[in-house]
Design a protein around this motif. Sequence first.
Motif, PDB file in Angstrom:
ATOM      1  N   LEU A 153     -44.017  29.190 -27.897  1.00 27.07           N
ATOM      2  CA  LEU A 153     -42.804  29.946 -28.217  1.00 27.07           C
ATOM      3  C   LEU A 153     -42.112  29.409 -29.459  1.00 27.07           C
ATOM      4  O   LEU A 153     -41.520  30.159 -30.228  1.00 27.07           O
ATOM      5  CB  LEU A 153     -41.837  29.915 -27.032  1.00 27.07           C
ATOM      6  N   ASN A 154     -42.173  28.084 -29.650  1.00 22.57           N
ATOM      7  CA  ASN A 154     -41.540  27.469 -30.820  1.00 22.57           C
ATOM      8  C   ASN A 154     -42.353  26.260 -31.278  1.00 22.57           C
ATOM      9  O   ASN A 154     -42.050  25.123 -30.925  1.00 22.57           O
ATOM     10  CB  ASN A 154     -40.108  27.044 -30.501  1.00 22.57           C
ATOM     11  N   PRO A 155     -43.406  26.482 -32.051  1.00 20.86           N
ATOM     12  CA  PRO A 155     -44.279  25.387 -32.495  1.00 20.86           C
ATOM     13  C   PRO A 155     -43.628  24.436 -33.493  1.00 20.86           C
ATOM     14  O   PRO A 155     -44.185  23.375 -33.787  1.00 20.86           O
ATOM     15  CB  PRO A 155     -45.463  26.118 -33.134  1.00 20.86           C
ATOM     16  N   LEU A 156     -42.444  24.803 -33.985  1.00 24.12           N
ATOM     17  CA  LEU A 156     -41.782  23.969 -35.000  1.00 24.12           C
ATOM     18  C   LEU A 156     -40.828  22.946 -34.388  1.00 24.12           C
ATOM     19  O   LEU A 156     -40.348  22.055 -35.096  1.00 24.12           O
ATOM     20  CB  LEU A 156     -41.011  24.855 -35.987  1.00 24.12           C
ATOM     21  N   GLU A 157     -40.553  23.052 -33.090  1.00 26.45           N
ATOM     22  CA  GLU A 157     -39.611  22.148 -32.431  1.00 26.45           C
ATOM     23  C   GLU A 157     -40.262  20.778 -32.242  1.00 26.45           C
ATOM     24  O   GLU A 157     -41.303  20.648 -31.589  1.00 26.45           O
ATOM     25  CB  GLU A 157     -39.187  22.744 -31.086  1.00 26.45           C
ATOM     26  N   GLY A 158     -39.631  19.752 -32.817  1.00 25.56           N
ATOM     27  CA  GLY A 158     -40.240  18.427 -32.881  1.00 25.56           C
ATOM     28  C   GLY A 158     -40.428  17.722 -31.557  1.00 25.56           C
ATOM     29  O   GLY A 158     -41.464  17.094 -31.329  1.00 25.56           O
ATOM     30  N   ASP A 159     -39.442  17.789 -30.671  1.00 24.53           N
ATOM     31  CA  ASP A 159     -39.533  17.070 -29.399  1.00 24.53           C
ATOM     32  C   ASP A 159     -40.703  17.560 -28.557  1.00 24.53           C
ATOM     33  O   ASP A 159     -41.468  16.760 -28.005  1.00 24.53           O
ATOM     34  CB  ASP A 159     -38.228  17.221 -28.603  1.00 24.53           C
ATOM     35  N   VAL A 160     -40.825  18.860 -28.442  1.00 29.30           N
ATOM     36  CA  VAL A 160     -41.915  19.430 -27.656  1.00 29.30           C
ATOM     37  C   VAL A 160     -43.265  19.130 -28.308  1.00 29.30           C
ATOM     38  O   VAL A 160     -44.238  18.777 -27.625  1.00 29.30           O
ATOM     39  CB  VAL A 160     -41.735  20.952 -27.477  1.00 29.30           C
ATOM     40  N   ALA A 161     -43.333  19.255 -29.629  1.00 30.46           N
ATOM     41  CA  ALA A 161     -44.583  18.954 -30.343  1.00 30.46           C
ATOM     42  C   ALA A 161     -45.008  17.514 -30.105  1.00 30.46           C
ATOM     43  O   ALA A 161     -46.186  17.229 -29.853  1.00 30.46           O
ATOM     44  CB  ALA A 161     -44.406  19.222 -31.839  1.00 30.46           C
ATOM     45  N   ASN A 162     -44.041  16.600 -30.164  1.00 21.61           N
ATOM     46  CA  ASN A 162     -44.326  15.181 -29.945  1.00 21.61           C
ATOM     47  C   ASN A 162     -44.827  14.930 -28.526  1.00 21.61           C
ATOM     48  O   ASN A 162     -45.817  14.227 -28.304  1.00 21.61           O
ATOM     49  CB  ASN A 162     -43.067  14.361 -30.217  1.00 21.61           C
ATOM     50  N   ASP A 163     -44.141  15.527 -27.543  1.00 23.47           N
ATOM     51  CA  ASP A 163     -44.529  15.341 -26.136  1.00 23.47           C
ATOM     52  C   ASP A 163     -45.894  15.958 -25.855  1.00 23.47           C
ATOM     53  O   ASP A 163     -46.714  15.368 -25.140  1.00 23.47           O
ATOM     54  CB  ASP A 163     -43.483  15.967 -25.209  1.00 23.47           C
ATOM     55  N   LEU A 164     -46.136  17.136 -26.400  1.00 21.33           N
ATOM     56  CA  LEU A 164     -47.418  17.810 -26.168  1.00 21.33           C
ATOM     57  C   LEU A 164     -48.562  17.022 -26.811  1.00 21.33           C
ATOM     58  O   LEU A 164     -49.632  16.853 -26.209  1.00 21.33           O
ATOM     59  CB  LEU A 164     -47.373  19.232 -26.729  1.00 21.33           C
ATOM     60  N   ALA A 165     -48.332  16.528 -28.019  1.00 17.73           N
ATOM     61  CA  ALA A 165     -49.358  15.722 -28.695  1.00 17.73           C
ATOM     62  C   ALA A 165     -49.669  14.461 -27.905  1.00 17.73           C
ATOM     63  O   ALA A 165     -50.825  14.032 -27.810  1.00 17.73           O
ATOM     64  CB  ALA A 165     -48.888  15.361 -30.103  1.00 17.73           C
ATOM     65  N   ASP A 166     -48.641  13.868 -27.308  1.00 13.31           N
ATOM     66  CA  ASP A 166     -48.825  12.666 -26.501  1.00 13.31           C
ATOM     67  C   ASP A 166     -49.703  12.962 -25.281  1.00 13.31           C
ATOM     68  O   ASP A 166     -50.573  12.168 -24.916  1.00 13.31           O
ATOM     69  CB  ASP A 166     -47.459  12.138 -26.061  1.00 13.31           C
ATOM     70  N   VAL A 167     -49.462  14.107 -24.645  1.00  8.98           N
ATOM     71  CA  VAL A 167     -50.273  14.503 -23.490  1.00  8.98           C
ATOM     72  C   VAL A 167     -51.711  14.773 -23.929  1.00  8.98           C
ATOM     73  O   VAL A 167     -52.666  14.326 -23.277  1.00  8.98           O
ATOM     74  CB  VAL A 167     -49.679  15.753 -22.799  1.00  8.98           C
ATOM     75  N   TYR A 168     -51.875  15.496 -25.035  1.00  5.53           N
ATOM     76  CA  TYR A 168     -53.218  15.783 -25.551  1.00  5.53           C
ATOM     77  C   TYR A 168     -53.971  14.489 -25.875  1.00  5.53           C
ATOM     78  O   TYR A 168     -55.162  14.354 -25.563  1.00  5.53           O
ATOM     79  CB  TYR A 168     -53.132  16.646 -26.808  1.00  5.53           C
ATOM     80  N   ALA A 169     -53.272  13.543 -26.494  1.00  7.09           N
ATOM     81  CA  ALA A 169     -53.913  12.268 -26.854  1.00  7.09           C
ATOM     82  C   ALA A 169     -54.394  11.546 -25.600  1.00  7.09           C
ATOM     83  O   ALA A 169     -55.484  10.956 -25.575  1.00  7.09           O
ATOM     84  CB  ALA A 169     -52.943  11.394 -27.635  1.00  7.09           C
ATOM     85  N   GLY A 170     -53.563  11.587 -24.539  1.00  9.54           N
ATOM     86  CA  GLY A 170     -53.949  10.953 -23.279  1.00  9.54           C
ATOM     87  C   GLY A 170     -55.150  11.618 -22.639  1.00  9.54           C
ATOM     88  O   GLY A 170     -55.906  10.973 -21.894  1.00  9.54           O
ATOM     89  N   LEU A 171     -55.357  12.894 -22.943  1.00  4.74           N
ATOM     90  CA  LEU A 171     -56.503  13.647 -22.416  1.00  4.74           C
ATOM     91  C   LEU A 171     -57.699  13.590 -23.369  1.00  4.74           C
ATOM     92  O   LEU A 171     -58.686  14.301 -23.169  1.00  4.74           O
ATOM     93  CB  LEU A 171     -56.103  15.110 -22.191  1.00  4.74           C
ATOM     94  N   GLN A 172     -57.591  12.739 -24.398  1.00  8.67           N
ATOM     95  CA  GLN A 172     -58.647  12.584 -25.411  1.00  8.67           C
ATOM     96  C   GLN A 172     -58.866  13.867 -26.228  1.00  8.67           C
ATOM     97  O   GLN A 172     -59.932  14.067 -26.801  1.00  8.67           O
ATOM     98  CB  GLN A 172     -59.976  12.167 -24.754  1.00  8.67           C
ATOM     99  N   GLU A 173     -57.853  14.730 -26.293  1.00  5.84           N
ATOM    100  CA  GLU A 173     -57.946  15.954 -27.091  1.00  5.84           C
ATOM    101  C   GLU A 173     -57.143  15.760 -28.371  1.00  5.84           C
ATOM    102  O   GLU A 173     -56.135  16.422 -28.614  1.00  5.84           O
ATOM    103  CB  GLU A 173     -57.434  17.152 -26.289  1.00  5.84           C
TER     104      GLU A 173
END
Length: 265
Positions: A153-173
């Motif tokens: 819905l809002n790919p430019l929002e920094g907090d969500v992007a940071n949190d999502l990237a952190d989850v992806y990194a933990g999943l090796q994605e």
Amino acid sequence: MKRWLASLVIMLCCNAVFSQTANLVDKEKLFDFYQTQRYADAANYLRTVYGEDITDARTLSQIGYCYLMSGNNVDAEKFYLKAYSVQPHSLPILFSLASINSRRGNIDKAKLYYGEIVKIDSNNFSVYKSLANLFASNKDSLKLVYLVKANKLNPLEGDVANDLADVYAGLQEREKAYKVLNVAIAADTGNIILKKALLPIANFLKKYNEVIASGEKILSVDNDAYVIKDVAKAYYFTKNYTKAISLFKLLEVMGLQNEATLYYT
């Protein structure tokens, strides 16, 4: 027809009474309470003006907001619940009740109120962001689901992007994490938090020159140990050992070296 006219008259009378009560509020006095952040005084003042038998959702919400801002979650919830009984589909009221319960650790209740919001507005960015924040563990699949929806819905929002990237990194994605962060960084090129988050991911993806360029800019304003480590590793893998050693030595001076950094050194 007579019944309809009677209902109309009652409604108009009620509105007139409410308007008269609202006119009794000293707006200057109320504004002074707000400006000096005396929210508890503002709530008590409004209660003395409107009395205890308040049925107007807007007034109930206003008093609830004052209590919320004063840190009185108990009374805030009481007034928002009254407002909710009058207007159960009001997004501000639902958000307030969810926030109050989240603050008090009543996570299941908070989820229920946020769930009501989703039913009303399935494209509400804030509700998905708030729902994701209710899950402490990045391993919880629902946290990922809500972060993905919020980011879409809002790919430019920094907090969500940071949190999502952190989850992806933990999943090796990490490719997904890299893309999510880059989109947000492109919209906010001065966001150091996002740039720091990108460095270890870029290192893993062997984008060493990117890590060095970005990391050196960060180090010029912020001597962060994690950034030093990421940039030092990038120099190591590009065989610039002199620069790598100088940065790893900085970590040694800071007392922040570990087994991995000592190995590289």
